[in-house]
Scaffold this motif. Structure first.
Motif, PDB file in Angstrom:
ATOM      1  N   MET A   1      34.609  40.078  39.736  1.00  0.00           N
ATOM      2  CA  MET A   1      35.997  40.011  39.316  1.00  0.00           C
ATOM      3  C   MET A   1      36.881  40.077  40.569  1.00  0.00           C
ATOM      4  SD  MET A   1      38.080  42.493  36.643  1.00  0.00           S
ATOM      5  CE  MET A   1      36.965  42.170  35.311  1.00  0.00           C
ATOM      6  N   SER A   2      37.836  39.159  40.653  1.00  0.00           N
ATOM      7  CA  SER A   2      38.720  39.114  41.820  1.00  0.00           C
ATOM      8  C   SER A   2      39.693  40.294  41.798  1.00  0.00           C
ATOM      9  CB  SER A   2      39.498  37.810  41.842  1.00  0.00           C
ATOM     10  OG  SER A   2      40.501  37.821  40.846  1.00  0.00           O
ATOM     11  N   ASN A   3      40.331  40.529  42.939  1.00  0.00           N
ATOM     12  CA  ASN A   3      41.333  41.607  43.032  1.00  0.00           C
ATOM     13  C   ASN A   3      42.483  41.354  42.073  1.00  0.00           C
ATOM     14  OD1 ASN A   3      39.892  43.020  44.940  1.00  0.00           O
ATOM     15  ND2 ASN A   3      41.008  42.181  46.676  1.00  0.00           N
ATOM     16  N   ASP A   4      42.915  40.096  41.960  1.00  0.00           N
ATOM     17  CA  ASP A   4      44.001  39.770  41.030  1.00  0.00           C
ATOM     18  C   ASP A   4      43.588  40.058  39.594  1.00  0.00           C
ATOM     19  OD1 ASP A   4      45.725  38.986  43.015  1.00  0.00           O
ATOM     20  OD2 ASP A   4      45.297  36.849  42.814  1.00  0.00           O
ATOM     21  N   GLU A   5      42.369  39.689  39.233  1.00  0.00           N
ATOM     22  CA  GLU A   5      41.887  39.950  37.873  1.00  0.00           C
ATOM     23  C   GLU A   5      41.782  41.444  37.608  1.00  0.00           C
ATOM     24  OE1 GLU A   5      39.143  36.058  36.922  1.00  0.00           O
ATOM     25  OE2 GLU A   5      38.331  37.603  38.241  1.00  0.00           O
TER      26      GLU A   5
ATOM     27  N   LYS B   1      43.607  43.780  39.028  1.00  0.00           N
ATOM     28  CA  LYS B   1      44.985  44.264  38.920  1.00  0.00           C
ATOM     29  C   LYS B   1      45.542  43.978  37.519  1.00  0.00           C
ATOM     30  CE  LYS B   1      49.513  43.587  41.057  1.00  0.00           C
ATOM     31  NZ  LYS B   1      50.247  42.840  42.083  1.00  0.00           N
ATOM     32  N   ILE B   2      45.305  42.762  37.038  1.00  0.00           N
ATOM     33  CA  ILE B   2      45.793  42.371  35.716  1.00  0.00           C
ATOM     34  C   ILE B   2      45.099  43.190  34.629  1.00  0.00           C
ATOM     35  CG2 ILE B   2      45.872  40.479  34.041  1.00  0.00           C
ATOM     36  CD1 ILE B   2      46.202  38.609  36.525  1.00  0.00           C
ATOM     37  N   LEU B   3      43.803  43.387  34.744  1.00  0.00           N
ATOM     38  CA  LEU B   3      43.066  44.177  33.757  1.00  0.00           C
ATOM     39  C   LEU B   3      43.554  45.622  33.736  1.00  0.00           C
ATOM     40  CD1 LEU B   3      40.858  44.289  31.633  1.00  0.00           C
ATOM     41  CD2 LEU B   3      39.217  44.732  33.473  1.00  0.00           C
ATOM     42  N   LYS B   4      43.833  46.182  34.905  1.00  0.00           N
ATOM     43  CA  LYS B   4      44.359  47.551  34.984  1.00  0.00           C
ATOM     44  C   LYS B   4      45.705  47.634  34.261  1.00  0.00           C
ATOM     45  CE  LYS B   4      45.708  51.155  38.228  1.00  0.00           C
ATOM     46  NZ  LYS B   4      45.907  51.525  39.621  1.00  0.00           N
TER      47      LYS B   4
END
Length: 110
Positions: A1-5, A7-10
């Protein structure tokens, strides 16, 4: 999972907790709803385009319409056996989509 993903999941998990809390407590629910800055009505239609080999891939359009029945944006998707990609139709191509599909979902009776 990418850092952006991540962040969005959090953020999604944080919002879901906020929603659950609002559902359990009437005062928090009211306060939450009063602080929503606004909303916009968009209806999404999915158009399945004809595919010469639907077992291999399918593609189509997501058309987003406002409450006046106007297409305001559109996305193209391509789905094969392993993945789905979605791309926003570029602004310069949007008039073509609007002209072709503008009356496709028209509910007015003539």
């Amino acid at each position: 999972m990418s850092n952006d993903e991540q962040k969005i999941l959090k953020e999604l998990n944080s919002r879901m907790e906020e929603f659950r809390t609002a559902l359990k407590d009437e005062k928090k629910n009211q306060k939450f709803l009063e602080n929503i800055p606004g909303s916009d009505v968009l209806i999404r239609f999915e158009v399945f385009l004809p595919s010469p080999n639907p077992e291999e891939y399918v593609d189509g359009l997501f058309l987003y319409m406002n409450d006046e029945g106007e297409i305001v944006t559109a996305e193209y998707y391509f789905r094969d056996i392993s993945d789905v990609e979605v791309m926003t139709i570029p602004e310069e191509d949007l008039p073509v989509v609007k002209d072709l599909f503008g009356d496709f979902f028209n509910m007015d009776e003539d």
